[in-house]
Write an enzyme that holds these catalytic residues in place. Sequence first.
Site, short mmCIF file in Angstrom:
data_model
loop_
_atom_site.label_atom_id
_atom_site.label_comp_id
_atom_site.label_asym_id
_atom_site.label_seq_id
_atom_site.Cartn_x
_atom_site.Cartn_y
_atom_site.Cartn_z
N TYR A 1 -11.57 -64.15 42.30
CA TYR A 1 -10.07 -63.00 43.15
C TYR A 1 -10.80 -62.29 43.10
O TYR A 1 -11.63 -61.40 42.19
CB TYR A 1 -9.09 -62.84 42.71
CG TYR A 1 -7.71 -63.26 43.02
CD1 TYR A 1 -7.65 -63.57 44.63
CD2 TYR A 1 -6.77 -64.49 42.82
CE1 TYR A 1 -6.39 -63.94 44.61
CE2 TYR A 1 -6.12 -65.36 42.70
CZ TYR A 1 -6.28 -64.91 44.06
OH TYR A 1 -5.24 -66.08 44.97
N ASP B 1 -7.28 -60.91 32.70
CA ASP B 1 -8.60 -60.97 33.18
C ASP B 1 -9.57 -59.59 32.39
O ASP B 1 -10.59 -59.96 32.25
CB ASP B 1 -8.77 -60.45 34.58
CG ASP B 1 -7.55 -61.38 35.43
OD1 ASP B 1 -8.46 -62.26 35.38
OD2 ASP B 1 -7.13 -61.04 36.98
N ASP C 1 6.57 -36.88 24.07
CA ASP C 1 5.78 -37.20 24.05
C ASP C 1 5.40 -38.60 24.93
O ASP C 1 5.74 -39.62 24.16
CB ASP C 1 4.09 -36.68 24.00
CG ASP C 1 3.54 -37.34 24.23
OD1 ASP C 1 3.33 -37.23 25.57
OD2 ASP C 1 2.34 -36.76 23.84
N LEU C 2 5.55 -38.72 26.52
CA LEU C 2 6.03 -40.63 26.75
C LEU C 2 4.73 -40.88 27.18
O LEU C 2 4.16 -40.25 27.95
CB LEU C 2 6.98 -39.90 27.96
CG LEU C 2 8.60 -39.46 27.11
CD1 LEU C 2 9.41 -39.32 28.17
CD2 LEU C 2 8.52 -39.81 26.17
#
Length: 784
Positions: free
Chosen positions: A492, A404, A695-696
């Site tokens: 939708y 989308d 750094d995740l």
Amino acid sequence: MKLTSTICSVLSTGALVSALPPIGYERRLFHEAINKRGINGSSSSCLTDAAPTTTAPKSNVWAPISAADNAAVWDLLHDPKSGLNLTHPSKAVLTDNYVWWMDALPVNKSDVLPYLDGEAPMPPKYARAILFEGGKDAPDSQEYMIGPLPVGPETSIEKLDYIYNGGNGGSVPFNARYFDGPRNKASDPLVASIMSNISDITAALFQGGVYHGSNDNRTNLVLTWGVPMSWDGTQAFRNVMLKFPGPANYLTPLDFYLLLDVTGTDASLYSMRGFVTGEKYYPTTEALRAAFVAGELAMEYDQTLDASWALVDHKPEMGVRDLEDRLAPSSLEIGGKRYRVDEENQYIEYMGWSFYMSFSRTLGIMFYDIKFKGERILYELSMQEAMAQYGGNQPKAAGTVYHDTYYQLGTEMSPLVEGFDCPWGSTFWNLSHSTNEKITTKTNSVCIFEADMNFPVSRHRYGADNAYGFDKLGTVKGSALTLRAIATVGNYDYMFDYVFHMDASFEIAVRASGYLQSSFYYPNQGKWGPRIQQATQGSLHDHIITFKGDFDIAGTKNSLQVSELKAVKQSQPWFPELGEFEQLELDVYNMKEEQQFNWAANNQAMYTIINTNSTNKWGTPRGYRIVPGKSDIHLSTLKSPFSLKNSEFAKSHLAVTQQHDNEVFANSVQNLNLPQKPQQDFSKFFDGESVDGEDLVVWFNLGMHHFTRSEDVPVTLYSEAYSSISFAPQNFFDRAQDGDILNRRWIEVDKAGNMTVQTYGVELETCAVRLSEPASHIGGTVVT
């Protein structure tokens, strides 16, 4: 005993109506409260009070580009000196170069943190623009970055390649680019020619239905087509389905499909690949006509021509439920709004929370610098993609995958109806996006409200040696702040809720309503969905909504801790008669490398983003736990040719990667037509890098396996099509974050049976609600 009661009055058509009093002994106190305060005493409106204001600590570095910058960038791109040779989109044909869309380029995190946390200057702002370049020798789509802004002598136009890993940077082959107006217009003459030649067949099969071209007055059918429309950009195909027109045409499909080859920019070379009807393929017009003459094409069911059954209005034939003529209960901010806003910077503060909101034409609303009591929990929280994949035994359903963002999901976030889409009295904000050289503003497209959770944050009673059944009872009121937007993308209506709770947890919820993309009904196709109307079948499909959470728990050096719950054999010397027996135990470890992974069976694992260098008072690493909610799913088909490599982000429940400025998005807005050779390949994010003390970014999926049903008519119901996930502090604090909440009751009963109630000075207010203007926040669209 100190107890107060609410007098919530509703002014409707001039009448003053008081709320019903509570039961039992509280009813007496209710009447006493009326006598003391008076019905016309000091009261406030539940609806009209604006949210208190605040000032953001820093300017919103993630904000969309302004109207002035948008116009200046547009002029720069169209300046002959740019060498881009652009045509205005309204006049463009396939072989022209023109702007498809413009938006803000995300700012690098590495540039933002020194600005947020220190004295560094605000990072420069850039725009991004996708240009359709049909006038090149090798026509394509190319993305550019334009900046710094505002436009000046230092501003340049450069190819935007660094955020894509598919091998061609920001370039997408012509055949894989978005199928826009010029492409549709170029292929329509071929469709009209073919369909006019068989108009006697379609008229006989479909109650007089014919197609002679989009601008021909004889045409009484409409077209739709499936995506993807290419495999790798070397070719393009268009699988057209016929439908009866009308607002509910998603629910009135016809069993007729025209397959086309629309490769390249020369429409004279476009050709027909065949027809599909009755679950059979006919490669030529002659084959189709021979089957028609032989009586092999008769429809077993006629599609309904009257689609009033599919409108979302009241159905008198169903009657009216008892007492349904009364206004339904509403959540009201009786004591006044308890959140502060800086609307200019799209910044909010609420009960310890603070965060910035931004907006993208593709991703919708996004959140940055989310803090609780001054400590950053997340740098970024954003939706990345809302995809759907269908199943069936005809070209539309069998071959349909939707991304989308391809349809610009953010631009479809439309005005909200006060009291129905959002509670009465909500705060409403506008959303704006670029439309060529102008800015389009959708008014009242985001609502902000605090609501009663209808359960307490915490509660406990102690003792039971008296008539009341307790000596002490404590209960803390539950409430939460919600930011909501609804994007109507085609059929939708996706509702996105971001909910911030009093206990320092936060929740993301997605709901889906709207029309099914349905199929023509055949009795032998039950494996793809049930019959839901006269000639309509619900099409089985998956919805997968992918999110990005860039966590910064006590800094950027984080780990993903796994706590596996295991049943182990052990013995205990004080129970020698038991010998060995099963006992619960935790196996705790940190993930080492980037990976995609799924929820553990029976949810027997807890996943927590922690900082091993930061501990709470008790020496435990501080963290936030990922809490599965309702319907946390991934894509069912992992090897479908229609989503082979362009939808890798949807194929696991969870994923963790190291944060990089060039891995901004899980998907590309033009990935849809490149299932074999994507512009952005999410699987390439996982290249063996460490996720222990780094750094995740956590990527997670919500969604629904949509087992279609007759109750999807007229539209799917939000109550059932619902998915959620929460993130909750896990040893982040020294104790639960409810001790500083004043909205609570502490009740004690002494040995003589005397009760005292501590209200902590938080009384129940009197308010007046005026409901004479129910359309005050419906909004609209403004172009400036």
